[in-house]
Scaffold this motif. Structure first.
Motif, mmCIF file in Angstrom:
data_model
loop_
_atom_site.group_PDB
_atom_site.id
_atom_site.type_symbol
_atom_site.label_atom_id
_atom_site.label_comp_id
_atom_site.label_asym_id
_atom_site.label_seq_id
_atom_site.Cartn_x
_atom_site.Cartn_y
_atom_site.Cartn_z
ATOM 1 N N ALA A 48 0.838 -1.155 -0.171
ATOM 2 C CA ALA A 48 0.085 0.000 -0.057
ATOM 3 C C ALA A 48 0.951 1.311 0.146
ATOM 4 O O ALA A 48 2.244 0.984 0.239
ATOM 5 C CB ALA A 48 -0.818 -0.121 1.369
ATOM 6 N N ASP A 49 0.557 2.315 -0.187
ATOM 7 C CA ASP A 49 1.044 3.523 -0.072
ATOM 8 C C ASP A 49 1.212 4.000 1.274
ATOM 9 O O ASP A 49 0.439 3.902 1.927
ATOM 10 C CB ASP A 49 0.445 4.845 -1.064
ATOM 11 C CG ASP A 49 0.728 4.709 -2.475
ATOM 12 O OD1 ASP A 49 1.579 4.026 -2.666
ATOM 13 O OD2 ASP A 49 -0.445 4.968 -3.165
ATOM 14 N N LEU A 50 2.601 4.031 1.793
ATOM 15 C CA LEU A 50 2.598 4.337 3.114
ATOM 16 C C LEU A 50 3.099 5.862 3.232
ATOM 17 O O LEU A 50 3.684 6.319 2.578
ATOM 18 C CB LEU A 50 3.611 3.396 3.634
ATOM 19 C CG LEU A 50 3.351 2.001 3.801
ATOM 20 C CD1 LEU A 50 4.500 1.316 4.632
ATOM 21 C CD2 LEU A 50 2.200 1.679 4.569
ATOM 22 N N PRO A 51 2.422 6.490 4.348
ATOM 23 C CA PRO A 51 2.883 7.722 4.832
ATOM 24 C C PRO A 51 4.232 7.725 5.306
ATOM 25 O O PRO A 51 4.790 6.470 5.705
ATOM 26 C CB PRO A 51 2.205 8.345 5.814
ATOM 27 C CG PRO A 51 1.302 7.066 6.402
ATOM 28 C CD PRO A 51 1.312 5.948 5.126
ATOM 29 N N ASP A 52 4.978 8.829 5.299
ATOM 30 C CA ASP A 52 6.473 8.864 6.106
ATOM 31 C C ASP A 52 6.207 8.593 7.318
ATOM 32 O O ASP A 52 5.344 9.058 7.947
ATOM 33 C CB ASP A 52 7.287 10.013 5.585
ATOM 34 C CG ASP A 52 7.548 10.088 3.917
ATOM 35 O OD1 ASP A 52 7.462 8.924 3.365
ATOM 36 O OD2 ASP A 52 7.680 11.238 3.683
ATOM 37 N N ILE A 53 7.444 7.992 8.003
ATOM 38 C CA ILE A 53 7.247 7.868 9.510
ATOM 39 C C ILE A 53 8.626 8.363 10.016
ATOM 40 O O ILE A 53 9.838 8.512 9.206
ATOM 41 C CB ILE A 53 7.008 6.508 9.988
ATOM 42 C CG1 ILE A 53 8.164 5.501 9.563
ATOM 43 C CG2 ILE A 53 5.625 5.848 9.353
ATOM 44 C CD1 ILE A 53 8.222 4.227 10.269
ATOM 45 N N THR A 54 8.551 8.772 11.292
ATOM 46 C CA THR A 54 9.689 8.914 11.979
ATOM 47 C C THR A 54 10.528 7.733 12.466
ATOM 48 O O THR A 54 9.884 6.978 13.182
ATOM 49 C CB THR A 54 9.642 10.008 13.118
ATOM 50 O OG1 THR A 54 8.810 11.160 12.685
ATOM 51 C CG2 THR A 54 10.719 10.258 13.779
ATOM 52 N N CYS A 55 11.696 7.639 12.053
ATOM 53 C CA CYS A 55 12.282 6.292 12.576
ATOM 54 C C CYS A 55 13.565 6.171 12.121
ATOM 55 O O CYS A 55 14.362 7.254 11.893
ATOM 56 C CB CYS A 55 11.685 5.107 11.663
ATOM 57 S SG CYS A 55 12.272 5.227 9.961
ATOM 58 N N LEU A 56 14.524 5.134 12.699
ATOM 59 C CA LEU A 56 15.868 4.827 12.312
ATOM 60 C C LEU A 56 15.756 3.976 11.396
ATOM 61 O O LEU A 56 15.739 2.624 11.665
ATOM 62 C CB LEU A 56 16.555 4.353 13.696
ATOM 63 C CG LEU A 56 16.822 5.306 14.686
ATOM 64 C CD1 LEU A 56 16.882 4.605 15.971
ATOM 65 C CD2 LEU A 56 17.655 6.631 14.467
ATOM 66 N N PRO A 57 15.825 4.166 9.922
ATOM 67 C CA PRO A 57 15.716 3.273 8.858
ATOM 68 C C PRO A 57 16.837 1.961 8.926
ATOM 69 O O PRO A 57 16.308 1.197 8.410
ATOM 70 C CB PRO A 57 15.893 4.152 7.512
ATOM 71 C CG PRO A 57 16.480 5.468 8.325
ATOM 72 C CD PRO A 57 16.130 5.549 9.585
ATOM 73 N N GLY A 58 17.992 2.335 9.261
ATOM 74 C CA GLY A 58 18.958 1.400 9.491
ATOM 75 C C GLY A 58 18.571 0.136 10.436
ATOM 76 O O GLY A 58 18.810 -0.850 10.095
ATOM 77 N N GLN A 59 17.953 0.508 11.616
ATOM 78 C CA GLN A 59 17.487 -0.537 12.503
ATOM 79 C C GLN A 59 16.310 -1.339 12.014
ATOM 80 O O GLN A 59 16.301 -2.536 12.097
ATOM 81 C CB GLN A 59 17.218 0.105 13.567
ATOM 82 C CG GLN A 59 18.617 0.852 14.324
ATOM 83 C CD GLN A 59 18.309 1.207 15.928
ATOM 84 O OE1 GLN A 59 17.061 1.061 16.272
ATOM 85 N NE2 GLN A 59 19.389 1.457 16.722
ATOM 86 N N LEU A 60 15.523 -0.564 11.313
ATOM 87 C CA LEU A 60 14.221 -1.254 10.765
ATOM 88 C C LEU A 60 14.334 -2.280 9.643
ATOM 89 O O LEU A 60 14.016 -3.187 9.659
ATOM 90 C CB LEU A 60 13.023 -0.463 10.502
ATOM 91 C CG LEU A 60 12.316 0.620 11.631
ATOM 92 C CD1 LEU A 60 11.344 1.358 11.048
ATOM 93 C CD2 LEU A 60 11.794 -0.363 12.597
ATOM 94 N N SER A 61 15.625 -1.822 8.921
ATOM 95 C CA SER A 61 16.037 -2.536 7.946
ATOM 96 C C SER A 61 16.424 -3.976 8.437
ATOM 97 O O SER A 61 16.236 -5.182 7.853
ATOM 98 C CB SER A 61 17.275 -2.145 7.099
ATOM 99 O OG SER A 61 17.813 -2.751 6.019
#
Length: 170
Positions: A48-61
């Motif tokens: 789905a199209d997701l809105p942007d979120i505030t995150c640490l992208p490397g960790q979520l990866s």
């Protein structure tokens, strides 16, 4: 969902990304990336199209890579892995579903415990899900699991769009 193979470099690599930080679902820099590329399964993408979120992208990866590797390892011969995303109100969710061996009901309560593994000796450290749990928790999110032995498992990562504070997991 926006996917990326671009990862932040200093100084933002060590801190919180702003509201435009993409969530990385299927690409991540990892030595085990080869395992994903050679999966014995059909990869189904339902984004789905997701809105942007505030995150640490490397960790979520790292979370998504751990879930994908587990899905691949759960499939012994042929099967499918479905990557699914969606959002509601102030959250987004990302699912990794496999048609693998499934997890026994008595093991479900322990899968996020450090060093617990359902894999044969020498095949897993039992740290991937424990680390993933801590990362998602540090993003003020949660992980839900549904599983049936012989039918497969679905992990759903639920994250707030704007968590009050994201704590770096070190």
């Amino acid at each position: 969902a926006r996917m990326t193979t671009d990862f932040p470099t200093a100084p933002s690599a060590y801190g919180l990304e702003g509201p435009s930080a993409p969530v990385t679902v299927e690409k991540s820099p990892s030595a085990s990336h080869t395992e994903i590329l050679t999966l014995p399964a059909t990869l189904i993408k339902e984004y789905a199209d997701l809105p942007d979120i505030t995150c640490l992208p490397g960790q979520l990866s790292q979370v998504f890579m751990n879930l994908l590797i587990n899905a691949v390892q759960a499939i012994s011969d042929k099967g499918s892995i479905t990557l699914r995303t969606g959002h509601e109100a102030d959250i987004i969710w990302i699912e990794v579903e496999d048609t693998g061996s499934g997890i026994r009901a008595e093991d479900l309560s322990r899968i996020f415990d450090p060093f617990f593994t359902t894999k044969p000796v020498g095949s897993g450290t039992g740290l991937g899900l424990a680390i993933s749990y801590r990362i998602v928790e540090s993003h003020k999110g949660r992980i839900e699991v549904r599983s049936e032995v012989g039918r497969g498992t679905t992990f759903r990562v639920i994250l707030p769009l704007r968590p009050a504070i994201v704590d770096a997991v070190r």
